[in-house]
Design an enzyme around this catalytic site. Structure first.
Site, PDB file in Angstrom:
ATOM      1  N   ASP A 283       0.864  -1.174   0.000  1.00 50.37           N
ATOM      2  CA  ASP A 283       0.000   0.000   0.000  1.00 50.37           C
ATOM      3  C   ASP A 283       0.905   1.230   0.000  1.00 50.37           C
ATOM      4  O   ASP A 283       2.129   1.132   0.174  1.00 50.37           O
ATOM      5  CB  ASP A 283      -0.988   0.001   1.170  1.00 50.37           C
ATOM      6  CG  ASP A 283      -2.223   0.847   0.834  1.00 50.37           C
ATOM      7  OD1 ASP A 283      -2.173   1.624  -0.136  1.00 50.37           O
ATOM      8  OD2 ASP A 283      -3.232   0.747   1.540  1.00 50.37           O
TER       9      ASP A 283
HETATM   10  C1  BGC Z   1      -4.980   3.291  -0.028  1.00 43.34           C
HETATM   11  C2  BGC Z   1      -5.174   2.292  -1.126  1.00 43.34           C
HETATM   12  C3  BGC Z   1      -5.019   2.958  -2.469  1.00 43.34           C
HETATM   13  C4  BGC Z   1      -3.650   3.615  -2.533  1.00 43.34           C
HETATM   14  C5  BGC Z   1      -3.359   4.263  -3.852  1.00 43.34           C
HETATM   15  C6  BGC Z   1      -3.703   4.102  -0.206  1.00 43.34           C
HETATM   16  O1  BGC Z   1      -3.633   5.158   0.686  1.00 43.34           O
HETATM   17  O2  BGC Z   1      -4.974   2.632   1.209  1.00 43.34           O
HETATM   18  O3  BGC Z   1      -6.411   1.662  -1.011  1.00 43.34           O
HETATM   19  O4  BGC Z   1      -5.191   2.026  -3.496  1.00 43.34           O
HETATM   20  O5  BGC Z   1      -3.572   4.590  -1.519  1.00 43.34           O
HETATM   21  O6  BGC Z   1      -4.158   5.357  -4.057  1.00 43.34           O
END
Ligand code: BGC
Length: 739
Positions: A283
């Site tokens: 993530d």
């Molecule tokens: C979120 C994800 C997301 C990623 C990219 C993160 O902060 O937890 O779900 O896909 O950002 O935007």
């Protein structure tokens, strides 16, 4: 030594699963390319940068992004979209020595240009075909604008409405969550990965992110392995089985180990036992965040722990770029681990056809045509209508055809942006959004529609009350449009108080005092605590955030052009103190048998154990009766099965759809099982007076659970079968025996 040992053992498992689902021709091409790559180029493939629309904290501005792409140091970009922009950046990647194309990824969560209801809302439809359809349209639009990969579906089970991200998932229930996961993966990926109408899906956040302590985003998770396997992992397994191309790990720790550095989750379960052949992306910054957790001294150790645990791609930590080369050179990371990660990523690029044509997804004409496909709007309307849940109705709905004047009052009456909800592809084209006010004007032929805001969603100014009350005074019925603004639920939007924000409750009470019939339409990204709203309104329509067609869909429900059929995918608590609250509870040794006497019982002394609205609940304009329960045989064994049948009758005046739900309780077991668990459902339409026989087949698999050795077994014994229209209303009951 300790690290190398676990790493080699992890590889053996991962490689075994990996080879099983690979096309030999593509794998050969992948390996041939891998053989040509330098260590730096390999690490580059594991690196993902964000474009300028950031979706997380930016630790260090990356000034060398373009140069890094040209030097083959980037494998994927997120947050770059549109044919023009993706083409421009892809061209840079093609200037690198090996000309390896980039993967373009984006959070396409509930639509791209056509905004569909938020996933939690759409799950209230209990219509998996619809979920697949909306995901496919989102994929089509995204793919037409240069995107190869969406970071969806979020398949985290979530039982705590304080957590803002409940809006992104399928709610609290594992059975429903499994079906939603499958449908959405299939929808995004289409018939075959590589089609220009499809994108790679990404099941996230692996794992247990939805169980953040106290509903506070990014918080630690502490849960038994039994609960993990029983409730939280099945939707992820379903995503693997449906062919999900990628997984994203999560920010949280799980029993003390950050998910990003968790070998048990990523290597042993996902790539080992489940034979997942795709790749895992971290993530946003979650590799580097292991330093904050206190799990790694610095980014290099974080990189070591992440690659060892099976995190293949580094989103925005830049930790692989900074640390992996030295880790390989000084023998701390076996190159086989890096190769495995790179191979998984390259393979997907081959599978998408990007080596044949890196611009396959960059066609301006297609972009134009797909973005303007009118059929998408029709599905968005259908999805929005089917997501609406009618919570209360004292005969005021549907509005009578003789209604002359309707007042739509409240801060969400004319709001556009809020209808789209959180996690949209920005910027949202608000011109495409139909407000509730507009929706009523479009659909309430012959009626006059008045409107006033009264107040803002979250503020303390009462100046608009007077105007709102004078508008209410002119109307036959008042529709109150209240709830949350789009940015009150979503990532990093946890709330400790989930009551109706600001002065909205007061506004509603003031309107109520006019004596006009009052319908509350509540729009929000999560279950809200609405005790007074429910007590004061004559009808309550839960409309979540429904996307572009919100206004038309709600109007159709209010006017009786669509008979609401949604059922709650999450329990609505009476107050925050009841959280976490789910229908799927274990019985205690001291269950409440009489709510008036809770002495020495598992209860609160200030609130009942019953929620405000139970999982599976939702009214219709018609009524249904359940009768004639029959069981094909009282007992069964082995691979045999039992058929439970009953008659569902539409006993009301309107044609309508019901979601008939099957719950089971394992009466005595080695691990205490919940008092009821959803194990089947059927949604069907019946004309007034019509009836239909519904059959559920119950086999060993339906009765299975994870035992204390985390083995899925079915124990001999009695199982209670309960059938009805909500988890708290199951009029049909019987017992069957597995022997
Ligand atoms: C979120 C994800 C997301 C990623 C990219 C993160 O902060 O937890 O779900 O896909 O950002 O935007």
């Amino acid at each position: 030594m300790k690290w190398i040992g676990s790493l080699l053992c992890g590889m053996a498992v991962a490689t075994a699963g990996y080879a099983q689902s690979y096309d030999p021709v593509l794998l050969k091409k992948t390996n041939a390319l891998l053989a040509k790559m330098t260590l730096e180029e390999k690490i580059g493939q594991l690196n993902q940068y964000s474009g300028k629309d950031v979706t997380g904290p930016v630790n260090a501005q990356n000034k060398t992004q373009k140069e890094d792409i040209r030097n083959g140091l980037v494998g994927s970009m997120l947050n770059v979209k549109g044919v023009k922009d993706t083409r421009e950046i892809q061209e840079l990647a093609l200037q690198s020595r090996l000309k390896i194309p980039l993967l373009f990824s984006l959070d396409v969560i509930h639509g791209y240009k056509t905004v569909f209801p938020i996933p939690l809302a759409e799950t209230a439809s209990w219509d998996t075909e619809l979920m697949e359809q909306s995901a496919h349209i989102a994929a089509k639009e995204a793919a037409a604008s240069g995107i190869h990969w969406t970071f969806a579906p979020m398949v985290d089970i979530a039982k705590d409405p304080r957590w803002g991200r409940v809006m992104e998932g399928a709610g609290e229930d594992t059975y429903l969550g499994v079906l939603a996961a499958k449908a959405r993966v299939k929808g995004f990926q289409g018939a075959k990965l590589g089609g220009t109408d499809a994108v790679m899906a990404c099941a996230k956040h692996f794992a247990a992110y939805g169980a953040a302590i106290a509903g506070r985003d990014y918080n630690a998770v502490d849960m038994s392995l039994h609960q993990l396997w029983q409730d939280y992992l099945p939707p992820f397994k379903a995503a693997v089985d449906a062919g999900a191309a990628t997984f994203m790990n999560s920010f949280n720790t799980l029993n003390g180990i950050p998910a990003t550095g968790n070998k048990y989750l990523q290597r042993d379960i996902l790539k080992g036992q489940w034979k997942f052949s795709g790749f895992v992306v971290s993530d946003w910054g979650s590799i580097g965040e292991m330093v904050n957790h206190g799990f790694a001294n610095n980014d290099t150790i974080a990189a070591l722990k992440a690659i060892t645990a099976g995190s293949d791609m580094d989103m925005e930590s830049k930790a692989y770029l900074a640390g992996l080369a030295s880790l390989v050179k000084n023998g701390k990371v076996n190159i086989a681990l890096v190769d495995d990660a790179v191979r998984r990523i390259l393979y997907k690029k081959f599978e998408l056809g990007l080596f044949d044509d890196p611009f396959r997804f960059c066609n301006e004409a297609r972009e134009q045509q797909v973005m303007n496909d009118a059929s998408h709007v029709a599905i968005a309307l259908k999805a929005a209508e089917r997501s609406i849940v009618l919570l209360k109705n004292n005969q005021v709905l549907p509005l009578s055809s003789g209604t002359k004047t309707i007042a739509v009052i409240g801060p969400l009456a004319q709001s556009r942006r809020d209808m789209a909800g959180s996690w949209t592809v920005n910027p949202v084209d608000t011109n495409l959004i139909v407000t509730l006010y507009q929706g009523l004007k479009n659909n309430a032929a012959g009626a006059t529609v008045l409107t006033a805001n009264g107040c803002v969603v979250n503020g303390g100014d009462k100046n608009g009350f007077e105007e709102a009350l004078s508008v209410a005074a002119k109307a036959d019925v008042v529709v109150m449009a209240i709830g949350e603004t789009w940015d009150m639920s979503g990532e990093a939007k946890s709330r400790s108080d989930i009551r109706m924000p600001g002065l909205q409750q007061q506004l509603l009470a003031a309107v109520k005092a006019t004596g006009k019939p009052l319908v509350a339409v509540v729009m929000a990204g999560r279950p809200l605590v609405m005790d007074t709203v429910v007590a004061q309104a004559d009808a309550v329509v839960y409309a979540w955030w429904l996307g572009n067609e919100a206004g038309n869909a709600i109007a159709n429900v209010l006017l009786g052009k669509y008979n609401p059929s949604g059922k709650l995918p999450m329990t609505f608590p009476r107050n925050v103190g009841q959280i976490p609250v789910t229908y799927k509870q274990q019985n205690t040794g001291r269950p409440v048998t009489n709510e008036n006497n809770v002495v020495y019982r598992s209860a609160y002394i200030d609130v009942t154990n019953r929620p405000a609205f139970a999982f599976g609940y939702g009214l219709s304009y018609t009524t249904f009766s359940y009768s004639g329960l029959q069981v094909s045989k009282p007992a069964f064994s082995g691979n045999d099965s039992v058929v439970v049948s009953f008659t569902l009758t539409n006993t009301g005046k309107y044609a309508g759809e019901e979601v008939a739900q099957l719950y089971i309780r394992d009466k005595v077991s080695d691990i205490v099982r919940p008092v009821k668990e959803l194990t089947g459902f059927k949604k069907l339409m019946l004309q007034p007076g019509a009836q239909q026989t519904i059959r559920f087949t119950i086999n060993k698999e339906k009765l299975a659970y994870y035992n204390s050795d985390l083995k899925k077994i079915t124990e001999a014994g009695d199982f209670e079968v309960m059938i009805g229209g909500s988890s708290d209303n199951t009029p049909l009951k019987t017992t069957i025996r597995f022997q």
